[in-house]
Scaffold this active site. Structure first.
Site: not given
Length: 488
Positions: A13, A46-47, A344
């Site tokens: 994550d 997020t990545t 998520d």
């Protein structure tokens, strides 16, 4: 990730990795905050947002070396982002779903979970996430109250044992081992007052000089306990949930009077139980009435293997909107990672309830934006900003390169082939065939992302790059001496 204390975290994550990294560089700290912003706003991507921001900064460095001013680069990025977002909105598809037709939502949640550690069970966890969100969603207001979804984990068992409980799960058990483990048609008294005799409000001392005095005191306490229990039973309650504890005498009396009880239940759980059961939280025994009782079809204890640990499940509640996702796993790292993955998936489904427009993943959306921005830069932008816009277009391609690299393909060959097909076929759904299914059309592969997530990624990454480009130098205080060093 290994913390200074030796705590171990296994995750892919983006936000978790960046948060747990020991970051000293000032710009790197801004990247950590960028990932946190994406997670707080959208819950997923997020990545991707950090990869895009990194690529934009890399391209900006090349432009600065060419002598283009930082302000012109920032303006070019801003124009390119506006073009990309308009193009995303034009190629987005309307996503049709309802409470009865959940399959489209499940497919989207499966896309989110496909990159997680729990991807071998991504169908099961996607169904759990979709059912949880639809249970609490308000379709008229297009809103989802996450306060009504509780995610609990327990080490032991396997991931396949995870389940959705249509009610509340409390990490407590009955206060006495001989109390019944199941209560059907429960009428629940929810108390935040202690189960003990009242004490004088002022400072006091009590002097017991004789056996008779002690017996009187003991009898007074016993009578008070009986009076409290009778007050609760008189309302028709057959289960007590208390925020505070009570001593062994009160516990024995509750057992004797056949009134099951749960003690030391925390404040957030008390509130959730009250919402789920339709009951009222009662701060004083005198205020307890039959109207303030919560109602549930079944309250039962869950036991786990050979351990003595128990948990309480409150099901078939009057307000069926409160749900709990209960996750099992072989160790604490798996359970925690599964919690993050489910979070998520919940966020993605919530975003679809709010805005049902979607784009296609696998790098398809980024490549379509890259082609559009490049076209506008070549044909409609005469100023210096065209260089920054081309740099933005190349940065968007970094997502495609990363996906191809992670899938074991040649990144440059894959990118070149997809760019050619985008140009000739005019199909914005073409992305990297990561799973080698024989088609690059992401609609056929059902690799779906929310428009709101992709839009937020571009906006947040560009805003961060603009801010960094405006920094002239950093002044840092170390050991009472001031150091200054220019950026770039």
């Amino acid at each position: 990730m290994v913390s200074p204390d030796g705590d171990l975290t296994v995750t892919n994550d983006g936000r978790t990795i960046l948060e747990k990294m020991d970051v000293d560089h000032e710009i790197a700290k801004l990247m950590v905050q960028l990932s946190k912003s994406q997670d707080d706003e959208i819950g997923d991507g997020t990545t991707g947002v950090v990869v895009l921001a990194g690529a934009l900064l890399e391209q900006a460095d090349v432009l600065l070396d060419k002598g283009i001013h930082a302000t012109r680069i920032a303006e070019g990025y801003e124009q390119a982002a506006a073009i990309a977002i308009r193009h995303l909105e034009s190629i987005a598809d309307k996503f049709e779903f309802s409470r009865d037709n959940k399959e489209p939502l499940i497919e989207t949640a499966m896309t989110t979970l496909g990159s997680k550690i729990i991807n071998r069970l991504h169908r099961k966890f996607a169904e759990i996430a979709v059912d949880a969100v639809l249970s609490v969603a308000d379709f008229e207001r297009k809103d989802v109250d996450f306060e009504l979804i509780k995610v609990e984990g327990k080490v032991g068992g396997k991931l396949e044992d995870s389940m959705l409980i249509r009610g509340v799960l409390v990490d407590k058990d009955m206060s006495h081992p001989q109390m019944p483990k199941r209560v059907s048609d429960a009428r629940i008294a929810i108390l935040t007052c202690p189960f003990e005799p009242p004490k004088p409000k002022t400072k006091h001392s009590l002097l017991v000089q004789t056996v008779e005095d002690y017996e009187k005191l003991r009898e007074y306490e016993h009578n008070k306990f009986e009076e409290m229990v009778d007050q609760v039973k008189a309302t028709g309650a057959n289960l007590v949930i208390c925020q505070w504890g009570f001593d062994d005498e009160a516990n024995h009396l509750l057992l004797h009077k056949q009134l099951p009880a749960v003690r030391w239940v925390g404040g957030p759980e008390i509130e959730l139980i009250a919402i789920a059961t339709g009951g009222r939280i009662v701060p004083r025994f005198e205020e307890l009435t039959a109207e303030k009782l919560g109602r549930a079809g079944l309250v039962r204890e869950l036991s786990f293997g050979t351990t003595r640990e128990r948990m309480l499940v409150i099901e078939e509640c009057a307000n069926s909107r409160a749900v709990t996702i209960f996750i099992r796993g072989g160790n604490s790292m798996i359970v925690e990672e599964a919690k993050r993955s489910v979070h998520d998936a919940l966020c993605v489904v919530r975003n679809l309830v709010r805005d049902s427009r979607i784009v296609y993943g696998g790098g398809a959306a980024e490549l379509a934006c890259s082609q559009k921005v490049m076209q506008v830069a070549d044909t409609e932008t005469p100023g210096l900003e065209q260089y920054a816009m081309r740099a933005f277009a190349e940065a968007c391609e970094s997502i495609v390169l990363a996906l191809a690299d992670n899938s074991g393909f040649g990144p440059i060959e894959t990118l070149g082939e997809l760019k050619a097909r985008h140009a000739t076929e005019d199909n914005p759904r073409l992305g990297v065939d990561c799973l080698q299914r024989g088609t690059c059309d992401m609609r056929e592969q059902k690799v779906i992302e929310t428009l709101s997530s992709k839009r937020a990624q571009i906006m947040l990454a560009v805003q961060l790059c603009k801010m960094i480009l405006k920094i002239d130098d950093i002044r840092a205080m170390e050991d009472k001496q001031e150091y200054s060093y220019p950026m770039g």
